[in-house]
Write a protein that holds these residues in place. Structure first.
Motif, PDB file in Angstrom:
ATOM      1  N   GLY A  92      -8.454 -30.865 -32.512  1.00 15.84           N
ATOM      2  CA  GLY A  92      -9.324 -30.434 -33.435  1.00 15.84           C
ATOM      3  C   GLY A  92      -9.557 -31.569 -34.315  1.00 15.84           C
ATOM      4  N   ALA A  93      -8.665 -32.169 -34.806  1.00 12.17           N
ATOM      5  CA  ALA A  93      -8.908 -33.438 -35.779  1.00 12.17           C
ATOM      6  C   ALA A  93      -9.738 -34.259 -35.173  1.00 12.17           C
ATOM      7  CB  ALA A  93      -7.619 -33.896 -36.106  1.00 12.17           C
ATOM      8  N   GLU A  94      -9.510 -34.771 -33.986  1.00 10.69           N
ATOM      9  CA  GLU A  94     -10.253 -35.858 -33.218  1.00 10.69           C
ATOM     10  C   GLU A  94     -11.513 -35.483 -32.850  1.00 10.69           C
ATOM     11  OE1 GLU A  94      -9.876 -38.246 -29.071  1.00 10.69           O
ATOM     12  OE2 GLU A  94      -7.903 -37.159 -29.780  1.00 10.69           O
ATOM     13  N   VAL A  95     -11.819 -34.083 -32.453  1.00  9.62           N
ATOM     14  CA  VAL A  95     -13.164 -33.652 -32.528  1.00  9.62           C
ATOM     15  C   VAL A  95     -14.045 -33.801 -33.951  1.00  9.62           C
ATOM     16  CG1 VAL A  95     -14.539 -31.580 -31.957  1.00  9.62           C
ATOM     17  CG2 VAL A  95     -12.585 -32.223 -30.271  1.00  9.62           C
ATOM     18  N   LEU A  96     -13.348 -33.322 -34.824  1.00  6.39           N
ATOM     19  CA  LEU A  96     -13.840 -33.361 -36.318  1.00  6.39           C
ATOM     20  C   LEU A  96     -14.386 -34.678 -36.347  1.00  6.39           C
ATOM     21  CD1 LEU A  96     -15.251 -32.052 -38.486  1.00  6.39           C
ATOM     22  CD2 LEU A  96     -12.923 -32.048 -39.413  1.00  6.39           C
ATOM     23  N   ALA A  97     -13.513 -35.745 -36.265  1.00  2.92           N
ATOM     24  CA  ALA A  97     -13.637 -37.078 -36.776  1.00  2.92           C
ATOM     25  C   ALA A  97     -14.798 -37.725 -35.821  1.00  2.92           C
ATOM     26  CB  ALA A  97     -12.317 -37.626 -36.719  1.00  2.92           C
ATOM     27  N   ASN A  98     -14.823 -37.478 -34.453  1.00  6.34           N
ATOM     28  CA  ASN A  98     -15.939 -37.976 -33.808  1.00  6.34           C
ATOM     29  C   ASN A  98     -17.237 -37.395 -33.849  1.00  6.34           C
ATOM     30  OD1 ASN A  98     -14.831 -39.972 -31.513  1.00  6.34           O
ATOM     31  ND2 ASN A  98     -13.520 -38.166 -31.051  1.00  6.34           N
ATOM     32  N   TYR A  99     -17.283 -36.251 -34.353  1.00 10.13           N
ATOM     33  CA  TYR A  99     -18.432 -35.426 -34.375  1.00 10.13           C
ATOM     34  C   TYR A  99     -19.121 -36.178 -36.062  1.00 10.13           C
ATOM     35  CZ  TYR A  99     -22.215 -32.105 -35.425  1.00 10.13           C
ATOM     36  OH  TYR A  99     -23.191 -31.358 -35.962  1.00 10.13           O
ATOM     37  N   ARG A 100     -18.186 -36.228 -37.066  1.00  9.45           N
ATOM     38  CA  ARG A 100     -18.758 -36.696 -38.417  1.00  9.45           C
ATOM     39  C   ARG A 100     -18.982 -38.226 -37.916  1.00  9.45           C
ATOM     40  NH1 ARG A 100     -20.145 -32.432 -40.426  1.00  9.45           N
ATOM     41  NH2 ARG A 100     -18.469 -31.273 -41.666  1.00  9.45           N
ATOM     42  N   LYS A 101     -18.318 -39.032 -37.237  1.00  2.55           N
ATOM     43  CA  LYS A 101     -18.805 -40.363 -36.932  1.00  2.55           C
ATOM     44  C   LYS A 101     -20.351 -40.306 -36.379  1.00  2.55           C
ATOM     45  CE  LYS A 101     -18.502 -44.903 -36.943  1.00  2.55           C
ATOM     46  NZ  LYS A 101     -18.657 -45.642 -38.200  1.00  2.55           N
ATOM     47  N   LEU A 102     -20.477 -39.420 -35.471  1.00  2.00           N
ATOM     48  CA  LEU A 102     -21.816 -39.183 -34.662  1.00  2.00           C
ATOM     49  C   LEU A 102     -22.813 -39.176 -35.618  1.00  2.00           C
ATOM     50  CD1 LEU A 102     -23.564 -39.154 -31.975  1.00  2.00           C
ATOM     51  CD2 LEU A 102     -22.586 -36.920 -31.670  1.00  2.00           C
ATOM     52  N   GLU A 103     -22.613 -38.219 -36.575  1.00  2.00           N
ATOM     53  CA  GLU A 103     -23.432 -37.833 -37.560  1.00  2.00           C
ATOM     54  C   GLU A 103     -23.908 -39.185 -38.324  1.00  2.00           C
ATOM     55  OE1 GLU A 103     -22.907 -33.109 -39.210  1.00  2.00           O
ATOM     56  OE2 GLU A 103     -21.407 -34.789 -39.875  1.00  2.00           O
TER      57      GLU A 103
END
Length: 103
Positions: A67-78
């Motif tokens: 979950g932490a990894e998915v969230l970090a990747n999503y925020r970086k993509l934004e």
């Protein structure tokens, strides 16, 4: 299976340690927040949120490592999309009508 609302929910679960509290900060019912968590946990190979039921010791929720990894990747993509799309966003904004400020 992940968009801005679900990313915000993950972030708030991380910060509050509770699905209910995270939902409340988003003016969302516990049922709706729980449904979104279940959708995400089902969609990904590993669950994004781990929760324990309440009781004498109290319940809670936390992001898993996935979950932490998915969230970090999503925020970086934004962040990447905002930088790459800044000129296009400016072009669209320039095409908007001027909106009176209510005076």
């Amino acid at each position: 299976m992940l968009g801005p609302g679900k990313a915000d929910l993950l972030e708030r679960i991380r910060d509050t340690g509770s699905i209910a509290a995270a939902g409340r900060t988003m003016s969302m019912s516990y049922k709706r927040a729980w449904m979104l968590v279940e959708e995400m946990n089902t969609a990904f190979r590993e669950p994004l949120v781990d929760s324990t039921r309440g009781g004498a010791k109290g319940g809670g929720a936390r992001l898993t490592d996935a979950g932490a990894e998915v969230l970090a990747n999503y925020r970086k993509l934004e962040e990447i999309m905002a930088e790459a799309g800044a000129a296009r966003i400016g072009n669209i904004q320039a095409m908007l009508k001027d909106i009176p400020d209510g005076k």
